[in-house]
Design a protein around this motif. Sequence first.
Motif, PDB file in Angstrom:
ATOM      1  N   GLU A   8       0.158  -1.142   0.053  1.00  0.00           N
ATOM      2  CA  GLU A   8      -0.463  -0.071  -0.230  1.00  0.00           C
ATOM      3  C   GLU A   8       0.823   1.102   0.265  1.00  0.00           C
ATOM      4  N   THR A  43       2.446   1.977  -3.037  1.00  0.00           N
ATOM      5  CA  THR A  43       1.021   2.735  -4.173  1.00  0.00           C
ATOM      6  C   THR A  43       1.215   4.568  -3.876  1.00  0.00           C
ATOM      7  N   LEU A  44       0.864   4.269  -2.768  1.00  0.00           N
ATOM      8  CA  LEU A  44       0.965   5.602  -2.319  1.00  0.00           C
ATOM      9  C   LEU A  44       1.756   6.919  -2.655  1.00  0.00           C
ATOM     10  N   ARG A  88       2.031   6.790  -6.549  1.00  0.00           N
ATOM     11  CA  ARG A  88       1.086   8.541  -6.709  1.00  0.00           C
ATOM     12  C   ARG A  88       1.810   9.651  -5.853  1.00  0.00           C
ATOM     13  N   LEU A  89       2.769   9.779  -5.519  1.00  0.00           N
ATOM     14  CA  LEU A  89       3.273  11.295  -5.043  1.00  0.00           C
ATOM     15  C   LEU A  89       4.564  11.196  -5.152  1.00  0.00           C
ATOM     16  N   TYR A 123       0.141  14.493 -11.074  1.00  0.00           N
ATOM     17  CA  TYR A 123      -0.958  13.845  -9.928  1.00  0.00           C
ATOM     18  C   TYR A 123      -0.915  14.892  -8.726  1.00  0.00           C
ATOM     19  N   GLU A 159      -5.375  13.788   0.506  1.00  0.00           N
ATOM     20  CA  GLU A 159      -5.866  12.777   1.444  1.00  0.00           C
ATOM     21  C   GLU A 159      -5.157  11.265   1.683  1.00  0.00           C
ATOM     22  N   SER A 160      -3.856  11.364   0.236  1.00  0.00           N
ATOM     23  CA  SER A 160      -3.106  10.431   0.058  1.00  0.00           C
ATOM     24  C   SER A 160      -1.725  11.083   0.668  1.00  0.00           C
ATOM     25  N   LYS A 161      -1.526  11.916   1.994  1.00  0.00           N
ATOM     26  CA  LYS A 161      -0.116  12.156   2.073  1.00  0.00           C
ATOM     27  C   LYS A 161      -0.604  11.678   3.470  1.00  0.00           C
ATOM     28  N   GLN A 173      -2.682   9.283   4.339  1.00  0.00           N
ATOM     29  CA  GLN A 173      -2.367   7.602   4.514  1.00  0.00           C
ATOM     30  C   GLN A 173      -1.021   7.611   4.317  1.00  0.00           C
ATOM     31  N   LEU A 174      -0.238   7.811   4.171  1.00  0.00           N
ATOM     32  CA  LEU A 174       0.892   7.353   3.670  1.00  0.00           C
ATOM     33  C   LEU A 174       1.804   7.861   4.876  1.00  0.00           C
TER      34      LEU A 174
END
Length: 850
Positions: A803, A806-807, A810-811, A816, A827-829, A831-832
């Motif tokens: 996971e 993936t993050l 993306r970052l 993106y 949100e992604s940050k 989550q990471l």
Amino acid sequence: MNLAKAYEPNQYEPNIYALWETSGSFKPTGTGKPFSTVMPPPNANGNLHLGHALDMGLKDITTRYKRMTGHDTIYIPGADHAGFETWVVYERELQKEGKSRFDFNREELYSQVWDFVEKQRGNMELQVRALGVSASWDDLVFTLDKKVIETVYGTFKKFWDEGLIYRGERIVNYSTKYQTSYADIEVDHKMEKGTLWHVAYPMIDKIGEIVIATSRPETLFGDTAVAVHPDDPRYKEFIGTKVMLPLTGREIEIIADEYVDPKFGTGAVKITPAHDPNDFEVGQRHNLPRPQVIDFDGKMINVPEEFLGLEVDEARKRTLAALNAQELIRKEETIEHTVGYDYKSGLPIQPLIKEQWFLKMEPLAKKALEALEAEEIIFYPAGRKNILVQYLKNIRDWNLSRQIPWGIPIPAFQNVDDPNDWIFNENVDEKTIVIDGKTYQREEDTFDTWFSSGQWPFITTDALKEGSDLSRFFPTELMETGTDLLDRWIARMIMLSLHVTGKVPFKNVYLHGMVLDEHSQKMSKSKGNVINPMELVAEYGSDALRLGLIASRSPGQNQAFSVDRVIAGRNFCNKLWNIARFAEHKLGEDFTPNAPEAKSLVDHWIVSELETAKKTIERTLDDYRYAEAGEAMYHAVWDSVADWYVEASKDQDNLDLLAWVLDTSLKLAHPFAPFVTETIWQTLPWHNDLLINTEWPEIIDYSEIAAGEFGQVQEIVSEARFVATSLPGNDRYGLVYLEDTLLEENADLVKRLAKLKEITKADQPRGLRLALHNHDAWLDVPEKTLEEHKENLEMRLATTHQEIKTLEGRLSNENYVNKAPASLVEESKKQLEEKQALVERLLHELEILK
RNA sequence: GGGCGCUUAGCUCAGUUGGCUAGAGCAUCUCGUUUACACCGAGAGGGUCGGGGGUUCGAAUCCCUCAGCGCCCACCA
């Protein structure tokens, strides 16, 4: 305790419906923005099928929702005389008594059928009530009511005066069994195997013969020409010459017409203008006579003695035999072709020439197309509009005549001395009338049912009567019906309404798909797979049926019916019932709530959940996405209220809020499950009104932070449950923590929800660390168990690594980060970070286990 | 011939401006009768979103293409 352990729908439904009806709850209030919808009138003396249950259920959901949100709401019910359907049933009754329609005149038949329908009419209306439909019964319209007939005559007169009505000799689709013509769309076209006979017609002017191909040799007697394609080299030289029509001795000409397809059959076609729509047109182009050789009763006329009076099938056999005897049959081939069938009797439709009343459709279709173009009507699903546009662009004149006594008589009279002199007159009870010294005889035909049904929205709302009570409800807001009625009904309503009232009949059209049986087969009497909705209501309850029918169903899509979903609906009702039982148990029998206030974390959280559910239901219902709305409601009640809030409430006493949560749940669920919610409402001591008339819920204040903290509690609980069940054995474990305010303050709650033995604060960690990103907590498990759990942790670690990958990917993608909405990137940050923290903990945990 | 639609978990199906780990009901597996509910609770497994290509930071979702299935309309004598 007042409430029984399980909800038994049949004990309550009839009383609840009576309560609604007698209290006048279905009537419009006269205040608020008008909302109206009109019931496609079900056959007055028939039984409802699942399609009705779906249709009425959907419409009732919207109706109840609109009523609760303060609209001036009406759902106008109807009952259809079902002209042809009923007529077929009645004629069968007559037959049983050894009688036929020809033993009576029109008035006698009409009043007999009226009595026949009257006897069974209540049946349908009872079934509609059983479905919980909140229709305004005082405003019910029967399709033969005076106001229907008056409006229909007014419309006919208007068309008459505008020159849009004409009488024409046309090929009509004729049912020789029921002795009436059909509209084009009432003919059932079926592909089937047939025989194509090649028959030789001897030449007269030239030597030899021309071979035509036909699938209906018996119509040969009505031939008035043989046609070939003008450019067909095989026949070019014969155009204009004469041939001998076999078995008759008549001479007919070979003509040229583009209609002929040189590649089909022999390239030469016999032309029978009286018995084939295409031949009719060819005949018109070439001024051919059109002798009728099949009579309206399906027997041969105007043919040689030996064929006279034969049924069509028999005539075909004998014609072939006679042709064979003269050695004129050159070939027989098997072909696939479409044959038109009477959709009612299943017998072939005879194309016959008959004088009928026609309505010119082009001016009407033009207005409809303009309205559709201007998007005055919104379709669900949107794509269905194109089908309608296609239909309207290829519109053909509408044959309004039906030769059935059970219908609205056509108000026209014919001069006995001048067959071309027709006048409009509403005195249809008189057989003859005298005007200006001239005697007129009345038309015996009735209108096609769809001519009156097509005016339904403006008839039922009295739209043409200025200042009437109901006219504020026109145009109606919502029309809902099956996709199969798109051209038959929807198109006609739009055209007639625009022409007569100048307005569209409805602003939204929702088309539902067919309810198929569990194997995705169409339900039909002949297959014996028809499911009676009343049996389902009796077994599972009306609400359960409604919930089961709307679940996972999207507009326009045919879908199999599944009893499992109805059972799921029943279970839901029972769940709601038991939430109420819990509340009753907790609140007592004379509870009077004060203003509700969110106090604990779960209080704030449940208010937030109900607010989300409310908004989702509003958004989806406004868009007629019933299945999604139902699902949001279902999960709010079951997952949030029952599984979390009720459980948590066992450890707290915020009774005012508990009452509010129950009230709010009932309100949100009411459109989808009207009976059970109202039944519960009536038992609540703090209500003396009816749920059906209450207002859509208001959400009280809550703290998002507190709601979010309950989210963390849930996470701890879920993780503790997950880990505990993955461990061997069924022991209950304790939970230890070092320093954690949330856990400390909510220890009892977490203990109950996660079914823990105890929760203790410790100085040293011990046991198994839970995979949480915000909190540190350990399941207090023995050493031996720990070892067995190691594998579990390693798997968890691997997943988390994936996971993170993936993050990170993306970052690290500049596009993106730059192009996606900032909130998503944030949100992604977040989550990471969470996942990275989790990895730390898992690694640490594994370290300890080593 | 013209038009419309479908193909997503074992089954029936959702998934609407393209955006978090693709969902539901039922079925399956494990555990559990804690007084609201066994018409129950807790947990789990199960999907290359028909195949291929393209657009895009990102596609079940938009475009193209192939394959299979279904429906409707319309003239095969």
